[in-house]
Design a protein around this motif. Structure first.
Motif: not given
Lengths: 115, 112
Positions: B15-18, B60-62, B72-79, B110-111
């Motif tokens: 659920g966090q952004e990475v 993702a966003s870059l 920076t690679l941004s992954l929203p709300r990881v599962s 991802v935990i």
């Protein structure tokens, strides 16, 4: 979405035997590649192939390795006399063109185990 | 090809952004920045590419600053299914670019 397919998914071979790994690239792609990944290590480039000839190869791709596009759809990697250190995942990839704007599409690999 | 540096590993809760940052101090004018993702027991998969500013797709966003020396690679709300190795690559659009040179990448766990 079109994908690169590889067969077999797992190949077990005795040391010294020949092995052929097979790949079907995406149909309209023109550039083909083989990579390998030893367990726990990074993905390493082996060879690139275009217009029925090798365009680039790495130091790993020695005389024991060869590639072929025997027909319009298959792309193969042959290892003539396998060694224990050839055990790895082998990935095939293809792309529509060269350059950073033509990303390579990878198959899910063949796990080669040499006994 | 420009050399890249990225963290070897990262952990994140679901659920966090990475955000994974890649340094490429000697990036050249013609170089593009490309990110691949590799799930366990699968081949690498192209996820996003950019030249400057910001690029977004369904995965993702870059983010690329004006000097382009990092991205920076941004992954929203990881599962949990985002657990993978993420590779940052820099290369030009010229015809000399043939092979993809992978570094060790960033292993994201991802935990729950």
């Amino acid at each position: 979405e079109p994908e690169v397919t590889q067969t077999p998914s797992h190949q077990v071979t005795q040391m010294g035997q020949e092995v052929i790994l097979r790949c079907v690239p995406i149909s309209n792609h023109l550039y083909f590649y083989w990579y390998r990944q030893i367990l726990g290590q990074k993905v390493e480039f082996l060879v690139s192939f275009y217009n029925n000839e090798i365009s680039e190869k790495s130091e790993i791709f020695d005389d024991q390795f060869s590639v072929e596009r025997p027909d319009g759809s298959n792309f193969t990697l042959k290892i003539r006399s396998t060694k224990l250190e050839d055990s790895a995942m082998y990935f095939c990839a293809s792309s529509a063109g060269r350059g950073a704007l033509q990303p390579q599409h990878f198959g899910d690999g063949t796990r080669l185990s040499i006994l | 090809l420009a050399k890249t540096t990225q963290p070897i590993s990262m952990d994140s809760y679901e659920g966090q952004e990475v955000n994974i940052t890649c340094s490429h101090n000697n990036i050249a004018t013609n170089d593009y920045i490309t990110w691949y993702q590799q799930f366990p027991s699968q081949g690498p998969r192209f996820i996003i590419q950019g030249y400057k500013t910001k690029v977004t797709n369904e995965v993702a966003s870059l983010f690329i600053p004006a000097d382009r020396k990092s991205s920076t690679l941004s992954l929203p709300r990881v599962s949990l299914s985002d657990t993978a190795v993420y590779y940052c690559l820099v290369g030009d659009m010229g015809t000399s670019y043939d092979k993809v040179i992978f570094g060790p990448g960033t292993s994201l766990s991802v935990i729950p």
